[in-house]
Design a protein around this motif. Structure first.
Motif, PDB file in Angstrom:
ATOM      1  N   ASP A   5     -56.956 -57.037 -33.052  1.00  0.00           N
ATOM      2  CA  ASP A   5     -57.282 -58.239 -32.288  1.00  0.00           C
ATOM      3  C   ASP A   5     -57.198 -57.851 -30.814  1.00  0.00           C
ATOM      4  O   ASP A   5     -56.108 -57.518 -30.320  1.00  0.00           O
ATOM      5  CB  ASP A   5     -56.272 -59.335 -32.636  1.00  0.00           C
ATOM      6  CG  ASP A   5     -56.432 -60.602 -31.818  1.00  0.00           C
ATOM      7  OD1 ASP A   5     -57.203 -60.612 -30.844  1.00  0.00           O
ATOM      8  OD2 ASP A   5     -55.753 -61.595 -32.154  1.00  0.00           O
ATOM      9  N   TRP A  57     -53.432 -58.115 -37.599  1.00  0.00           N
ATOM     10  CA  TRP A  57     -52.498 -59.046 -38.227  1.00  0.00           C
ATOM     11  C   TRP A  57     -52.506 -58.873 -39.742  1.00  0.00           C
ATOM     12  O   TRP A  57     -53.547 -58.596 -40.338  1.00  0.00           O
ATOM     13  CB  TRP A  57     -52.878 -60.493 -37.912  1.00  0.00           C
ATOM     14  CG  TRP A  57     -53.014 -60.816 -36.455  1.00  0.00           C
ATOM     15  CD1 TRP A  57     -54.174 -60.852 -35.730  1.00  0.00           C
ATOM     16  CD2 TRP A  57     -51.958 -61.144 -35.546  1.00  0.00           C
ATOM     17  NE1 TRP A  57     -53.919 -61.191 -34.430  1.00  0.00           N
ATOM     18  CE2 TRP A  57     -52.562 -61.376 -34.279  1.00  0.00           C
ATOM     19  CE3 TRP A  57     -50.580 -61.270 -35.655  1.00  0.00           C
ATOM     20  CZ2 TRP A  57     -51.831 -61.725 -33.154  1.00  0.00           C
ATOM     21  CZ3 TRP A  57     -49.844 -61.620 -34.545  1.00  0.00           C
ATOM     22  CH2 TRP A  57     -50.461 -61.840 -33.301  1.00  0.00           C
ATOM     23  N   SER A 102     -57.292 -64.421 -33.353  1.00  0.00           N
ATOM     24  CA  SER A 102     -57.488 -63.684 -34.598  1.00  0.00           C
ATOM     25  C   SER A 102     -58.872 -63.925 -35.204  1.00  0.00           C
ATOM     26  O   SER A 102     -59.286 -63.186 -36.099  1.00  0.00           O
ATOM     27  CB  SER A 102     -56.416 -64.065 -35.610  1.00  0.00           C
ATOM     28  OG  SER A 102     -56.551 -65.417 -36.026  1.00  0.00           O
TER      29      SER A 102
END
Length: 828
Positions: free
Chosen positions: A245, A277, A324
């Motif tokens: 990200d 993530w 994200s």
């Protein structure tokens, strides 16, 4: 390879390796067998999170130990377990979720787990990538984070070897046989063939005094080999890993790593992974897998990802972490994680087997492994652990449990990981299952049921249209006024309670009296009389509680807690089997499902029964002269033969009516008809719980357990020091560490304690509540708990933490309501 050891551990995941390590550290000769490679089961694909958050006191201790233990491994072994102490941020979108966090924090405070409260602004200031406008706040654990599952397992394995443990890979256990003195374990060498592991012709037999199974997803195979039913069945758990990200990468140039993020209301956890993530959802609809055993072809394999099933959770991650959205998907994992019906592991003795120990059903195995190894090793080497492990004991599920039940409940447990865990929570899957004959009659009269050991049991009674699920709260739910009215009915009039789930055993034979006298702490009653007594464990702490009714010289009717039927029954059955050679012939029969029980209590209870009792002189049949307190008689109520016991858990004049279960509905109808003229009210478990606290009656499983001696629990009057009994020497050798007390509390207007709250004095923690509720007599909150011995005197002023605030509490003398038992002894 050794062929004789003191302890054999079967299973080389994180849990099995931790157990081998701690047994080796205790000085035992230990060998561990793994059918594949260490970490080849669920350990290899675990996300490695270490959440301290847990509502269970015992499990909180286990998790806390793990977190502290893992931080010592590198210094001891030279291997870095990959522990990233980044903290854990648990966010709340609702006031109810904050209430849940506040109740949990009471457990954390009593265990000594550090935490912080953060406002939405606090969160935004620390971690601006998070959207916080719709949050109520958060709970932050600064001491936990995540760990590399493979690395921590290998570090524990090296530590185990340093303590003399032998670890053998590629050996599969095919059979267990008890010789009467030790176990013979048959193991077969596993070899590679076409990418699969297959058994070879090389077979060994290993003699082991103790065996521990930590077989993870293979628990059903283990259960069949041991002739057990274990509700440990895997459920699919999937998580995804994103590409980097850019916003996170930029943030990390000048800042530290984000904590593990948990949005409980969105049902997911998230942590950083190489600039991207990891999202791990606990979605609804995740299926159980391998209910009858893992296929031989399944090794370190995964299932196909089901993105549709986790779409809502994925979108909610984007909502919480807007940046994200630009990160693509990099990897995905969907593997089996073993669950149990209540989400807690099965850790402790195997039912009915000697020196066989189970460590199965770990849905949070990395978090629990270190603590599980530590406390199970204590239990095995010292006879008892320093914490009460009853809530995770394998015998908390009885033999009535089936595969279909385990599937339904395990899927529910998975989906409930992030559901609000109200203290009055009642989960609906696989219900109703075990019902007394009067179930439909109670339901028609407004019973709102909970379940105990699979039995449906009324919690309280409410009018038509009442929504039990909507009534639940961390404060006083809408059910509360109904329970208050029921409690007042027992104190002022008469109430009827269905107590059918009680566990019931008959012990008889020439050796029964001598055995029971040695097995329990109190004097045995005379024929026709009743006594309350306790069985101790080897550490001198409380193992079981029994109401003993002596029906004849060598015949005893034993009543114990319904929630702990198999737990108590297994302990009793093994003691009887071992005691026959010492005390003489005797027979134990489990008659739980043969008899129903109604508890009739209140000042008017004698008036209700007088109209039903069949006797030559019915007017005096229930008087003190003919039926005194703490006595039992066979009587006839209408057409039903009843063993009537003059005892009452509510502390009022009353009788327990033990009756043939097939006649229950007839007896119920007769009682309701006879009670109509006396305003008889049906009463549930919640009111009963409040009433017994007004009498300082300790509840087994919460107030009483294996972490307290009878002296610490304030039960000296039930211990006959003039006789020998099992555990007496250990009990006497234990200096008092705490003391059980009853407290009245000036709490908030909309809440009562639940029995998990921390107790403080001069700003420092000095104990914890184990029960809590409302006192209809004193019009105050009430609780039972343990405090430092020097603070146990009546009149001592303490504080109880509720909803993050401290409330005044006073220690009162035991049995604050009717301390002389005049109401229990009332004549008429």
């Amino acid at each position: 390879m050794k062929t004789q050891v003191r302890a054999l551990v079967v299973g080389g995941g994180a849990v099995g390796t931790a157990i081998a390590y701690h047994l080796g550290r205790a000085g035992w000769d230990v060998m561990l067998l793994e059918r594949d490679e260490l970490t080849a089961g669920s350990t290899w694909h675990a996300a490695g999170l270490l959440p301290l958050f847990n509502m269970s006191y015992a499990t909180s201790h286990i998790h806390d130990y793990s977190v502290r233990f893992y931080k010592t491994l590198e210094e001891e072994t030279g291997l870095n377990p990959g522990f990233a102490v980044v903290g854990n941020l648990r966010m709340a979108q609702s006031r109810a979720r904050m209430d849940e966090f506040e109740l949990y924090a009471a457990t954390a405070e009593s265990v000594g787990i550090p935490f912080e409260w953060l406002s939405p602004d606090d969160i935004a200031d620390r971690w601006p990538l998070l959207r916080t406008q719709d949050l109520q706040g958060a709970l932050f654990h600064p001491t936990d984070g995540y760990i590399n599952p493979a690395d921590v397992t290998q570090a524990m394995a090296r530590g185990a070897r340093q303590h003399g443990v032998s670890i053998e890979r590629r050996w599969q256990v095919d059979a267990y046989r008890w010789t009467g003195a030790h176990w013979i374990v048959t193991a077969r060498r596993m070899v590679e063939s076409g990418g699969n592991l297959v058994p070879s012709d090389e077979v060994v037999e290993i003699a082991a005094e103790h065996v521990v199974t930590a077989t993870g997803n293979h628990a059903q195979r283990t259960a069949r080999q041991l002739g057990l039913r274990l509700p440990a069945i895997p459920v699919e758990h999937q998580y995804i890993v994103t590409e980097p990200d850019p916003a996170l990468v930029e943030w990390r140039r000048t800042h530290g790593e984000h904590p593990v993020l948990r949005d409980a209301d969105a049902r997911w956890y998230v942590r950083e992974e190489r600039g991207g993530w990891i999202l791990g959802p606990y979605e609804r609809g995740a299926p159980a897998r391998f209910p009858y055993g893992v296929p031989d072809s399944f090794r370190a394999d995964l299932f196909p990802l089901d993105l549709d099933r986790i779409e809502a959770e994925y979108l909610s991650m984007i909502h919480r972490i807007p940046s994200s959205e630009t990160a693509g998907l990099k990897d995905d994992y969907n593997g089996p994680i073993c669950y149990t019906p209540d989400g807690n592991p099965l850790l402790g003795p195997a039912p009915g087997l000697r020196n066989m120990w189970l460590a199965e059903g770990f849905s949070f195995g990395i978090t629990a492994a270190g603590g599980a190894g530590h406390y199970l090793a204590q239990l095995m080497t010292a006879g008892e652990a320093e914490i009460d492990m009853a809530s995770i004991d394998p015998r908390r599920f009885g033999p009535w449990m089936t595969t279909d039940y385990a599937i339904a409940k395990n899927e529910e447990a998975y989906a409930h990981v992030y559901v609000l865990h109200h203290p009055d929570e009642e989960r609906p899957a696989a219900r109703p299952l075990r019902t007394a004959p009067c179930y439909d009659r109670l339901k028609a009269r407004g019973a709102q049921f909970g379940q105990v050991n699979g039995w449906e049991r009324p919690n309280y009674f409410a009018p038509d249209g009442f929504n039990d699920a909507a009534s639940r709260s961390f404060r006083r739910g809408t059910w509360w006024p109904h329970a208050v009215a029921e409690a007042k009915a027992v104190r002022e009039g008469v109430g009827l309670i269905d107590a059918t789930p009680f566990a019931k055993h008959v012990l008889e034979g020439p050796g029964a009296t001598a055995f029971l006298d040695w097995f329990t702490t109190n004097r045995l009653p005379r024929t026709g009389r009743i006594s309350l007594t306790y069985a101790l464990g080897p550490a001198g702490t409380i193992r079981s509680e029994y109401t003993v009714i002596r029906e004849a010289e060598d015949r005893y009717y034993l009543v114990s807690a319904g929630a702990w039927h198999a737990y108590d029954g297994d302990w009793l059955a093994q003691a009887v089997a071992e005691g026959i050679s010492r005390f003489g012939a005797m027979q134990l029969r489990d008659v739980t499902t043969q008899y129903g029980v109604f508890a009739l209590a209140g000042p008017r209870s004698r008036d209700v029964l007088r109209g039903l009792v069949r006797d030559a002189e019915p007017a005096t049949a229930l008087s003190n002269a003919r039926f005194p307190w703490l006595s039992a008689q066979q009587i006839e109520l209408g057409m039903v033969p009843v063993l009537a016991a003059r005892v009452a858990y509510t502390g009022e004049l009353g009788w327990e009516l033990h009756h043939p279960i097939e006649m229950q509905n007839h007896l119920f109808d007769q009682l309701m008809d006879a009670g109509a003229a006396h305003d008889l009210r049906l009463v549930g478990a919640r009111a009963q719980n409040w009433l017994r606290q007004e009498k300082s009656y300790r509840a087994f499983g919460s107030d009483l357990g294996r972490d307290a001696t009878p002296q610490e629990a304030g039960l000296e009057r039930f211990v006959d020091m003039d006789k020998a009994f099992f555990g007496k020497e250990a009990m006497l050798a234990t200096a008092p560490r705490s003391r059980c007390v009853t407290l009245l509390t000036d709490g908030p207007d909309d809440a009562d304690p639940w029995g998990r709250e921390a107790i403080l004095h001069d700003g420092k923690g000095v104990g914890r509540l184990t029960s809590g509720g409302w006192s209809p007599v004193f019009q105050q909150s009430i609780g039972i708990g343990y405090v430092r011995p020097d603070l146990a005197e009546p009149g001592t002023h303490l504080k109880i933490r509720m909803q993050r605030e401290l409330w005044d509490a006073e220690v009162v003398a035991d049995s604050p309501h009717d301390p002389k038992n005049a109401r229990l002894r009332a004549d008429g």
